[in-house]
Design an enzyme around this catalytic site. Structure first.
Site, PDB file in Angstrom:
ATOM      1  N   HIS A 171       0.887  -1.161   0.000  1.00 20.15           N
ATOM      2  CA  HIS A 171       0.000   0.000   0.000  1.00 20.15           C
ATOM      3  C   HIS A 171       0.923   1.208   0.000  1.00 20.15           C
ATOM      4  CE1 HIS A 171      -2.393  -3.075   2.205  1.00 20.15           C
ATOM      5  NE2 HIS A 171      -3.428  -2.505   1.652  1.00 20.15           N
ATOM      6  N   GLU A 211     -10.879  -6.218  -5.247  1.00 24.19           N
ATOM      7  CA  GLU A 211     -10.859  -7.269  -4.215  1.00 24.19           C
ATOM      8  C   GLU A 211     -12.112  -7.200  -3.351  1.00 24.19           C
ATOM      9  OE1 GLU A 211      -7.313  -7.647  -1.954  1.00 24.19           O
ATOM     10  OE2 GLU A 211      -8.310  -8.723  -0.333  1.00 24.19           O
ATOM     11  N   ASP A 261      -5.206 -13.388  -3.818  1.00 27.39           N
ATOM     12  CA  ASP A 261      -4.708 -13.295  -2.435  1.00 27.39           C
ATOM     13  C   ASP A 261      -4.918 -14.637  -1.752  1.00 27.39           C
ATOM     14  OD1 ASP A 261      -5.407  -9.871  -1.254  1.00 27.39           O
ATOM     15  OD2 ASP A 261      -3.956 -10.706  -2.670  1.00 27.39           O
TER      16      ASP A 261
HETATM   17  C1  DIG Z   1      -7.127  -7.079   2.645  1.00 23.51           C
HETATM   18  O1  DIG Z   1      -7.367  -8.413   2.307  1.00 23.51           O
HETATM   19  C2  DIG Z   1      -6.611  -6.306   1.455  1.00 23.51           C
HETATM   20  C3  DIG Z   1      -5.518  -5.370   1.846  1.00 23.51           C
HETATM   21  O2  DIG Z   1      -4.594  -6.152   2.561  1.00 23.51           O
HETATM   22  C4  DIG Z   1      -4.940  -4.980   0.526  1.00 23.51           C
HETATM   23  O3  DIG Z   1      -5.471  -3.755   0.153  1.00 23.51           O
HETATM   24  C5  DIG Z   1      -5.401  -6.029  -0.440  1.00 23.51           C
HETATM   25  C6  DIG Z   1      -4.270  -6.470  -1.321  1.00 23.51           C
HETATM   26  O4  DIG Z   1      -3.852  -7.754  -1.047  1.00 23.51           O
HETATM   27  N1  DIG Z   1      -5.982  -7.068   0.412  1.00 23.51           N
HETATM   28 MN    MN Z   2      -6.378  -9.256   0.485  1.00 25.64          MN
HETATM   29 MN    MN Z   3      -8.083 -10.544   4.245  1.00 26.75          MN
END
Ligand code: DIG
Ligand code: MN
Ligand code: MN
Length: 389
Positions: A56, A183, A247
């Site tokens: 970030h 996301e 992720d």
């Molecule tokens: C939370 O799961 C979010 C933040 O950690 C970040 O903005 C994004 C990127 O992996 N996942």
């Molecule tokens: Mn994430």
């Molecule tokens: Mn998370």
């Protein structure tokens, strides 16, 4: 740990600065670990065999840093990346920590906050591109409500669309080679977060001005929090050509977002996910958005990072074994054999095919009669995963 599961650059394992940099603070406890600098994190990740590091904006550059401080931080970070051969493939904006975003960022009622969120994101995109990012993630952690008396969800969706359309144009105008990855998460830190799942995000992307620039960054724990099958969600994103990033972590269902080490809690779902990613040939980063248990010290954080990558590689090997297992593949082939004759429609619609199929008489009893041996297939997989096959 045996060398056969040592990560390689081609595995494209990445970690966010905030993951291995997590200091162990939680809603009921203070930090338990001293913070690492971005340079120390780059060196740690290189030591454990990661391919890259994500960030970030404010993981790298504090929100109140001066221009000179920013430039020095970025210079030393890029120098460390070059020194250790790491990439920074993904960047994102922190639009959730600062109190200015307590009512959301792109969906705040206050138009000045919405403008500030776009301002902050443009500068964070500049920073991400400067460090080599080609994927830009948007996780709307504060884009939601505790009470829907406070704003119309239709207004909120429109504000989100307005922000993303503006930022897509900014990326194009700047000549940035960036793809946006949205996301989803159903809740936490807001009572309910807009765009809660992969499916809702896929529906939203089609309403944007530049849908081709925008895809998904699905997270294991987030679909699990919604009680959904993450592998099915990822398959739908892949099928739509929208799996731009992913992720990886783990989650005990029915809990807050635990961000556990990959495969730490649900081994079989993790296997099915790795099997899917490898089968379809997903070639993007495998990003571990997770953190070590609060019980861990600095060495425990390294154990966490090694464990994420090791478990992925073990499950990748198990997926190869599954594909080569004659008993399993034989049973799957049988299950996919036709149990009765029927007129073909494989070539797509034609009036002839439709009439033949409509007039065909099916023997429902025969269709219902065959056992599919799924218990045997799933037990063979269980044997495989438990190492007795
Ligand atoms: C939370 O799961 C979010 C933040 O950690 C970040 O903005 C994004 C990127 O992996 N996942
Ligand atoms: Mn994430
Ligand atoms: Mn998370």
């Amino acid at each position: 740990m045996s060398d056969s599961y040592r990560p390689q650059p081609e595995d494209k394992f990445t970690f966010g600065l905030w993951t291995v940099g997590n200091v162990g603070r939680d809603p009921f406890g203070e930090p338990v670990r001293a913070p690492f600098s971005p340079v120390e994190i780059v060196r740690m990740l290189a030591d454990v065999g990661a391919y890259g590091v994500n960030f970030h904006d404010n993981d790298l550059v504090p929100i109140d840093a001066t221009a000179r401080e920013r430039d020095e931080i970025v210079r030393s970070f890029k120098e460390a990346l070059d020194e250790r051969g790491l990439k920074a493939p993904m960047a994102t904006t922190n639009l959730f920590t600062d109190p200015a975003f307590r009512d959301g960022a792109f969906t705040a009622n206050d138009p000045a906050v919405r403008a500030y969120a776009i301002h902050k994101t443009m500068r964070a995109m500049d920073l991400g591109v400067e460090c080599g990012a080609t994927t830009y993630v948007f996780w709307g952690g504060r884009e939601g409500t505790e009470s829907d008396a406070t704003k119309s969800p239709v207004d909120a969706l429109a504000w989100m669309r307005e922000a993303l359309n503006f930022l897509c144009e900014y990326a194009v105008d700047q000549g940035y080679d960036l793809r946006f990855a949205l996301e989803p998460k159903p809740n936490e830190p807001r009572g309910d977060i807009y765009f809660p799942t992969v499916g809702s995000m896929l529906g939203f992307i089609g309403t944007l001005d530049r849908p081709d620039m925008v895809g998904l960054n699905p997270e294991v724990a987030h679909e699990h929090m919604a009680g959904l099958n993450f592998t099915h969600a990822v398959a739908q994103a892949w099928d739509a050509g929208k799996l731009f990033h992913i992720d990886l972590n783990d989650q005990n269902p029915g809990r807050y977002d635990q961000d556990f080490r990959f495969a730490a809690h649900n081994l079989k779902p993790a296997f099915f996910l790795v099997k899917l990613l490898e089968e379809v040939g997903y070639d993007g980063p495998r990003h571990f958005d997770a953190h070590a248990y609060r019980t861990e010290d600095a060495e425990g954080v390294r154990d966490f990072a090694r464990g994420c990558m090791r478990s992925y590689l073990i499950l990748k090997e198990k997926a190869q074994a599954f594909a080569q297992d004659e008993a399993i593949q034989g049973l799957l082939a049988e299950a996919q054999q036709a149990s009765a004759e029927f007129p073909s429609y494989a070539g797509g619609y034609s009036r002839q095919a439709a009439e033949a199929l409509r007039e065909h008489s099916f023997d429902r009893g025969q269709l219902a009669s065959r056992g599919l041996a799924y218990e045997k297939i799933d037990q063979l997989l269980t044997d495989l995963l438990l190492g007795v096959r």
